[in-house]
Design a protein around this motif. Structure first.
Motif, PDB file in Angstrom:
ATOM      1  N   LEU A 103       0.819  -1.207   0.000  1.00 15.66           N
ATOM      2  CA  LEU A 103       0.000   0.000   0.000  1.00 15.66           C
ATOM      3  C   LEU A 103       0.855   1.260   0.000  1.00 15.66           C
ATOM      4  O   LEU A 103       0.506   2.247  -0.659  1.00 15.66           O
ATOM      5  CB  LEU A 103      -0.945  -0.011   1.202  1.00 15.66           C
ATOM      6  N   ARG A 104       1.949   1.265   0.712  1.00 13.71           N
ATOM      7  CA  ARG A 104       2.826   2.444   0.686  1.00 13.71           C
ATOM      8  C   ARG A 104       3.361   2.682  -0.721  1.00 13.71           C
ATOM      9  O   ARG A 104       3.442   3.824  -1.186  1.00 13.71           O
ATOM     10  CB  ARG A 104       3.979   2.262   1.672  1.00 13.71           C
ATOM     11  N   ALA A 105       3.757   1.608  -1.402  1.00 14.91           N
ATOM     12  CA  ALA A 105       4.269   1.744  -2.766  1.00 14.91           C
ATOM     13  C   ALA A 105       3.194   2.258  -3.711  1.00 14.91           C
ATOM     14  O   ALA A 105       3.477   2.995  -4.658  1.00 14.91           O
ATOM     15  CB  ALA A 105       4.803   0.395  -3.251  1.00 14.91           C
ATOM     16  N   PHE A 106       1.954   1.884  -3.452  1.00 16.70           N
ATOM     17  CA  PHE A 106       0.838   2.282  -4.295  1.00 16.70           C
ATOM     18  C   PHE A 106       0.369   3.702  -3.994  1.00 16.70           C
ATOM     19  O   PHE A 106       0.122   4.498  -4.904  1.00 16.70           O
ATOM     20  CB  PHE A 106      -0.304   1.284  -4.079  1.00 16.70           C
ATOM     21  N   TYR A 107       0.266   4.048  -2.719  1.00 18.60           N
ATOM     22  CA  TYR A 107      -0.282   5.346  -2.322  1.00 18.60           C
ATOM     23  C   TYR A 107       0.657   6.520  -2.599  1.00 18.60           C
ATOM     24  O   TYR A 107       0.239   7.572  -3.087  1.00 18.60           O
ATOM     25  CB  TYR A 107      -0.588   5.356  -0.825  1.00 18.60           C
ATOM     26  N   ALA A 108       1.915   6.367  -2.228  1.00 24.60           N
ATOM     27  CA  ALA A 108       2.821   7.517  -2.163  1.00 24.60           C
ATOM     28  C   ALA A 108       2.947   8.293  -3.479  1.00 24.60           C
ATOM     29  O   ALA A 108       2.842   9.526  -3.477  1.00 24.60           O
ATOM     30  CB  ALA A 108       4.192   7.079  -1.661  1.00 24.60           C
ATOM     31  N   PRO A 109       3.188   7.646  -4.640  1.00 20.50           N
ATOM     32  CA  PRO A 109       3.404   8.429  -5.863  1.00 20.50           C
ATOM     33  C   PRO A 109       2.219   9.316  -6.241  1.00 20.50           C
ATOM     34  O   PRO A 109       2.417  10.464  -6.663  1.00 20.50           O
ATOM     35  CB  PRO A 109       3.650   7.348  -6.929  1.00 20.50           C
ATOM     36  N   ALA A 110       0.996   8.818  -6.092  1.00 20.15           N
ATOM     37  CA  ALA A 110      -0.164   9.640  -6.462  1.00 20.15           C
ATOM     38  C   ALA A 110      -0.377  10.771  -5.470  1.00 20.15           C
ATOM     39  O   ALA A 110      -0.684  11.899  -5.863  1.00 20.15           O
ATOM     40  CB  ALA A 110      -1.412   8.776  -6.550  1.00 20.15           C
ATOM     41  N   LEU A 111      -0.218  10.504  -4.175  1.00 23.37           N
ATOM     42  CA  LEU A 111      -0.409  11.559  -3.182  1.00 23.37           C
ATOM     43  C   LEU A 111       0.657  12.637  -3.326  1.00 23.37           C
ATOM     44  O   LEU A 111       0.369  13.828  -3.212  1.00 23.37           O
ATOM     45  CB  LEU A 111      -0.378  10.964  -1.776  1.00 23.37           C
ATOM     46  N   HIS A 112       1.878  12.245  -3.609  1.00 25.12           N
ATOM     47  CA  HIS A 112       2.969  13.213  -3.787  1.00 25.12           C
ATOM     48  C   HIS A 112       2.809  14.013  -5.077  1.00 25.12           C
ATOM     49  O   HIS A 112       3.346  15.111  -5.196  1.00 25.12           O
ATOM     50  CB  HIS A 112       4.317  12.488  -3.829  1.00 25.12           C
ATOM     51  N   ALA A 113       2.081  13.461  -6.053  1.00 26.72           N
ATOM     52  CA  ALA A 113       1.961  14.118  -7.357  1.00 26.72           C
ATOM     53  C   ALA A 113       1.251  15.458  -7.279  1.00 26.72           C
ATOM     54  O   ALA A 113       1.416  16.306  -8.151  1.00 26.72           O
ATOM     55  CB  ALA A 113       1.226  13.207  -8.335  1.00 26.72           C
TER      56      ALA A 113
END
Length: 232
Positions: A103-113
């Motif tokens: 979930l961390r790998a999935f969540y982080a890039p979109a939230l940081h975008a």
């Protein structure tokens, strides 16, 4: 190793005026954010780009073809970052991956975008708007764009959670995906409601906290859920 998705040319950070192609893409972003897909007419996009309908038609066969590129240039960059994180996780993982790591790998890039330069934030806004636009062509385009990453995450979660029945697993995935999408779509309004300045949110910490909360909830589920025979 998962094949990386190469980002498309002409992304939102490209200077306007570099090419007619790039101007059309930036104009399509703006019109789509104002009016959604149904309201984003080719005429409105050409007017926003300061050029003619005939000039736009040299680059795309029609509106859906144009928006396939509009969305892909934003989605591809997030998916590339997600795949890179998932690759790194798989290289270091044991046989059964951890839900929290997936979930961390999935969540982080979109939230940081959605954090950083204005062009990056606009790109993220287009990404979020496309996820919920009800127009059939958008749903068709987005389904194709998200298929690889979403299926990869689902398969990894199934490896991590083999003990759950199919219905429970579906609900787990629905909750995990909902936690991912909600702050991107409604985070600003919710921040105002609870008295938080949205621009000050630490999204690196947020992605970790969200993954931890979902993982913690999953850990408290029983291994299997028997359905009550008396219910429909």
């Amino acid at each position: 190793m998962t094949k990386k998705v190469k980002p498309r040319d002409g992304h939102a950070g490209q200077p306007q005026g570099r090419s007619a192609h790039a101007r059309f893409l930036v104009a399509a972003d703006r019109v789509f954010l104002r009016s959604g897909y149904d309201g984003a007419t080719i005429r409105a996009i050409a007017q926003e780009a300061g050029t003619s309908l005939a000039n736009l038609s040299r680059h795309w066969t029609g509106k859906e073809d144009l928006f396939r590129e509009v969305f892909a240039r934003h989605f591809d960059r997030i998916h590339l970052a997600q795949n890179e994180r998932l690759d790194a996780m798989e290289r270091s993982a044991v046989e059964r991956p951890m839900v929290r790591a997936i979930l961390r790998a999935f969540y982080a890039p979109a939230l940081h975008a959605g954090v950083g330069p204005r062009a990056q934030r606009i790109s993220h806004m287009v990404y979020c708007r496309a996820l919920v636009d009800p127009a059939l062509p958008v749903r068709r385009i987005v389904a194709g764009l998200i298929r690889q990453v979403s299926q990869r995450v689902i398969e990894l979660l199934r490896q991590a959670l083999p003990e759950h029945d199919a219905e429970t697993f579906y609900l787990i995935v629905a909750i995990a995906m909902g936690a991912y999408i909600q702050p991107q779509l409604f985070g600003m309004q919710l921040a105002r409601a609870v008295g938080v300045r949205f621009a000050d949110v630490d999204w690196s910490r947020a992605s970790e906290l969200m993954a931890d909360l979902v993982d913690s909830g999953i850990r408290h589920l029983p291994a299997a859920h028997a359905r009550d025979a008396t219910t429909g």
